[in-house]
Design a protein around this motif. Structure first.
Motif, PDB file in Angstrom:
ATOM      1  N   SER A 212       0.890  -1.275   0.178  1.00 34.80           N
ATOM      2  CA  SER A 212      -0.113  -0.213   0.028  1.00 34.80           C
ATOM      3  C   SER A 212       0.671   1.304  -0.012  1.00 34.80           C
ATOM      4  O   SER A 212       1.762   1.481   0.827  1.00 34.80           O
ATOM      5  CB  SER A 212      -0.946  -0.017   1.460  1.00 34.80           C
ATOM      6  OG  SER A 212      -2.081  -0.817   1.025  1.00 34.80           O
ATOM      7  N   THR A 240      -3.126   0.316  -3.628  1.00 29.76           N
ATOM      8  CA  THR A 240      -2.689  -0.993  -3.075  1.00 29.76           C
ATOM      9  C   THR A 240      -2.437  -1.984  -4.176  1.00 29.76           C
ATOM     10  O   THR A 240      -3.482  -2.124  -5.281  1.00 29.76           O
ATOM     11  CB  THR A 240      -3.811  -1.236  -2.119  1.00 29.76           C
ATOM     12  OG1 THR A 240      -3.854  -0.541  -0.976  1.00 29.76           O
ATOM     13  CG2 THR A 240      -3.447  -2.697  -1.486  1.00 29.76           C
ATOM     14  N   ASN A 397     -11.413  -1.192   3.380  1.00 27.78           N
ATOM     15  CA  ASN A 397     -10.458  -2.348   3.318  1.00 27.78           C
ATOM     16  C   ASN A 397     -11.215  -3.516   3.357  1.00 27.78           C
ATOM     17  O   ASN A 397     -10.725  -4.447   2.680  1.00 27.78           O
ATOM     18  CB  ASN A 397      -9.575  -2.129   4.675  1.00 27.78           C
ATOM     19  CG  ASN A 397      -8.399  -3.025   4.372  1.00 27.78           C
ATOM     20  OD1 ASN A 397      -7.355  -2.443   3.964  1.00 27.78           O
ATOM     21  ND2 ASN A 397      -8.426  -4.340   5.044  1.00 27.78           N
ATOM     22  N   TRP A 438      -4.220  -8.655   5.157  1.00 23.78           N
ATOM     23  CA  TRP A 438      -5.265  -7.466   4.805  1.00 23.78           C
ATOM     24  C   TRP A 438      -5.658  -6.959   6.230  1.00 23.78           C
ATOM     25  O   TRP A 438      -5.966  -5.603   5.891  1.00 23.78           O
ATOM     26  CB  TRP A 438      -6.464  -8.203   4.031  1.00 23.78           C
ATOM     27  CG  TRP A 438      -5.977  -8.120   2.665  1.00 23.78           C
ATOM     28  CD1 TRP A 438      -5.707  -9.053   1.798  1.00 23.78           C
ATOM     29  CD2 TRP A 438      -6.133  -6.998   1.622  1.00 23.78           C
ATOM     30  NE1 TRP A 438      -5.451  -8.881   0.494  1.00 23.78           N
ATOM     31  CE2 TRP A 438      -5.929  -7.490   0.285  1.00 23.78           C
ATOM     32  CE3 TRP A 438      -6.622  -5.742   1.855  1.00 23.78           C
ATOM     33  CZ2 TRP A 438      -5.911  -6.561  -0.831  1.00 23.78           C
ATOM     34  CZ3 TRP A 438      -6.492  -4.767   0.728  1.00 23.78           C
ATOM     35  CH2 TRP A 438      -6.278  -5.252  -0.526  1.00 23.78           C
ATOM     36  N   ASN A 441      -2.799  -4.614   7.068  1.00 25.36           N
ATOM     37  CA  ASN A 441      -2.763  -3.432   6.268  1.00 25.36           C
ATOM     38  C   ASN A 441      -3.770  -2.305   6.365  1.00 25.36           C
ATOM     39  O   ASN A 441      -3.570  -0.981   6.438  1.00 25.36           O
ATOM     40  CB  ASN A 441      -3.089  -3.952   4.479  1.00 25.36           C
ATOM     41  CG  ASN A 441      -3.418  -2.790   3.683  1.00 25.36           C
ATOM     42  OD1 ASN A 441      -2.175  -2.132   3.200  1.00 25.36           O
ATOM     43  ND2 ASN A 441      -4.532  -2.686   3.024  1.00 25.36           N
ATOM     44  N   CYS A 445      -2.878   1.544   7.417  1.00 25.20           N
ATOM     45  CA  CYS A 445      -3.429   2.644   6.935  1.00 25.20           C
ATOM     46  C   CYS A 445      -4.305   3.666   8.072  1.00 25.20           C
ATOM     47  O   CYS A 445      -4.303   4.671   8.036  1.00 25.20           O
ATOM     48  CB  CYS A 445      -4.227   2.311   5.744  1.00 25.20           C
ATOM     49  SG  CYS A 445      -3.491   1.515   4.449  1.00 25.20           S
TER      50      CYS A 445
END
Length: 587
Positions: A212, A240, A397, A438, A441, A445
């Motif tokens: 990302s 991403t 997300n 994920w 991630n 973020c």
């Protein structure tokens, strides 16, 4: 010039100069920075004085000017993330900020305090996890962009060829970037998230990578940076890319996220969810068109997935977004509104399949990038999903992880890793790796934009919503509320200083850091705390009669509650607002 930077470095410090020595095999260059004139030159190893104090470093982040003068920022610790097509990827984990000046005696008390504040801002940005770099690979570009380049591009330095949207130390490297001969000391650094995992399905081993890239244009924190700017840059824009490497073949699937691209704001005011305000006088179409013109040029077709609520305070934003897409009338842009909270209420997250089914044909049209082991491009990705919610964090997300899984399913089948009829969801070991990555991630973020980990990660990690997940979401929401109201002004100032949106001028007659707070900011919270404390004390130290105690409790209780509502009514006066760069204020 090879597209690499020096990997092994030593920093030699003398009272007059900084010497950065390249220690790679065959290297003889020494970057010399004069601590008095600030001149940057190249020297040889023989020019380093034996009396210099020497230490290893892992990269030059750049230089910045503060009240006390110039500072050199270097990377002092790094952690290996993994190897990317034989290129090592690192995370920078510690930094040092070194003053050119040998003393601070030339500063007044006010200047000294301002300089300490600016240093604290830089240290705050550097303390936020997620700075990545490679000395031999360009992390700022997707596989597809790198496959479509000229020989001249390949010969450029990493700094010259980097996508400037994702070079977070671009401002810090401005002095080095002006001198091509020192570019091998100029290390572009990405901010965002990278994970690399070696995986196995059906006894076939492949590398799975998630990157990302957070844009440094219109960067900031949750409530102070929303919408777009006049150049069309969207707040919290993140690219991403999911990559698979198997038997020499490489596949990539790219998605983007970014704030709703119109002029709107949502300034904190002590309310749990401030009402979004859409600018009534701005030329929304100008900024909107600039945004999507650039997105189409870079990525191709755009499939917008707008996940905001279609009722309540979020409804006007959804309506405005839909209206702008319709008015633009571009065949390259499709718009899909999906009310995430309405569709998934009562923890019915299985209903996300409605959205996936709706966009399945579009996803097949967009395809993905694939290059075979011989280097031939087999497929190109023709466009991207541009997803958003209000923050472009939690809901976004979740959807991105589901779209990426669907693309990965098709890629692994085409590469021969998955057998015909096999589903990724049935590969339990890989599913665990995939979901956790994920979720990580999402957390990265969210921490970078909102100050806390993401919400709804229990679904991303496990595939279902849990009671514990709801409790953790409540806790993170509480922390977000506090940070957004009482510390985000400092966080926003820190980012603006780091990225060069604000430049320090020691000759300024009036420091922006010395703006006095309104008396209410200090007095009313103290009055509220004292009144509430007195109310508790009166209850604990009851008088001879309950009538007397009740009178005191009522008096102090009314005083504390009254003060609380005065604070709430004047909420914007009590939040921690940015002081360096005036943010858009929409009434």
């Amino acid at each position: 010039m090879a597209a690499t930077t020096y990997e092994q470095l030593k920093l030699h410090i003398t009272p007059e100069k900084f010497y950065v020595e390249a220690c790679d095999d065959g290297a003889g260059d020494v970057l010399t920075i004069d601590r008095v004139s600030t001149e940057v030159t190249l020297a040889a190893k023989k020019d380093v004085p034996p009396s210099a104090v020497t230490r290893p470093i892992f990269g030059v982040l750049g230089t910045i000017h503060l009240v006390a003068g110039n500072y050199l920022i270097v990377i002092t610790k790094k952690t290996k993330i993994g190897e990317f097509f034989n290129h090592v990827i690192w995370k920078a984990t510690d930094f040092d900020i070194l003053s050119y000046k040998k003393t601070m005696l030339h500063l007044t008390d006010i200047q000294l305090q301002d300089n300490k504040t600016f240093l604290a801002m830089l240290n705050h940005v550097l303390s936020v996890d997620g700075f990545y770099f490679s000395t031999t690979y360009d992390l700022t570009h997707t596989l597809q962009r790198l496959s479509n380049t000229s020989p001249e591009f390949q010969e450029m330095s990493l700094l010259e060829r980097a996508d400037q949207r994702f070079v977070w130390n671009g401002h810090l490297l401005r002095e080095l970037s002006a001198q091509p001969e020192v570019h091998r000391f100029a290390l572009p650094v990405l901010h965002g998230f990278i994970t690399m995992r070696s995986c196995s399905i059906n006894g076939k081993y492949f590398d799975w990578i998630l990157i990302s890239r957070r844009s440094c244009f219109r960067a900031g924190v949750r409530y102070y940076v929303r919408g777009i700017d006049s150049e069309g840059h969207a707040a919290n824009f993140v690219e991403t890319e999911q990559i698979v490497h198997y038997n020499g073949s490489r596949a990539s699937f790219v998605q983007t996220r970014g704030s709703i691209p119109v002029f709107w704001s949502q300034r904190p005011n002590l309310k749990y969810k401030p009402i979004p305000q859409i600018n009534k006088v701005a030329n929304h179409m100008d900024g909107f068109q600039r945004h999507f013109d650039s997105q189409v040029i870079i990525y191709g077709k755009q499939v917008i997935i707008n996940l905001v609520n279609q009722k309540g305070s979020e409804k006007p934003l959804e309506q405005t977004f839909a209206s702008m897409v319709s008015s633009l009338g571009s065949g390259m842009i499709r718009y899909i509104a999906f009310d995430f909270h309405k569709e998934c209420k009562n923890m019915r997250w299985d209903r996300l399949s409605i959205l996936l089914d709706q966009v399945a044909e579009m996803q097949d049209e967009l395809s993905y990038f694939l290059v075979d082991s011989a280097g031939r491009v087999v497929a190109n990705q023709e466009g991207v999903f541009r997803s958003n919610c209000m923050d472009c964090l939690d809901r976004t997300n979740v959807i991105q992880s589901l779209l990426a899984r669907r693309s990965l399913q098709a890629q692994l089948q085409r590469l021969g890793v998955l057998h015909v009829g096999q589903k990724l969801e049935e590969q339990h070991e890989f599913e665990k790796i995939y979901k956790n990555a994920w979720a990580d991630n999402a957390n990265a973020c969210a921490k970078q934009y909102a100050g806390t980990g993401a919400l709804k990660t229990d679904f991303t990690r496990t595939g279902k919503r849990t009671q514990l997940g709801l409790i953790m979401d409540g806790w993170n929401s509480l922390i977000r509320y506090y940070k957004n109201n009482f510390s985000d002004g400092f966080r926003q100032d820190s980012i603006d200083l780091f990225l060069g949106n604000y430049s320090v001028d020691e000759l300024e007659s009036h420091s922006p850091l010395s703006v006095p707070r309104d008396w209410k900011f200090l007095a009313l919270p103290i009055i509220m705390v004292v009144a509430f404390s007195m109310c508790i004390i009166c209850l604990l130290m009851a008088g001879d009669t309950w009538t007397e105690t009740l009178a005191y409790v009522l008096f102090w209780g009314v005083a504390s509650i009254g003060t609380f509502f005065i604070i709430l009514y004047n909420g914007k006066d009590f939040v921690d607002a940015p002081r360096l760069v005036q943010k858009e204020k929409i009434d």
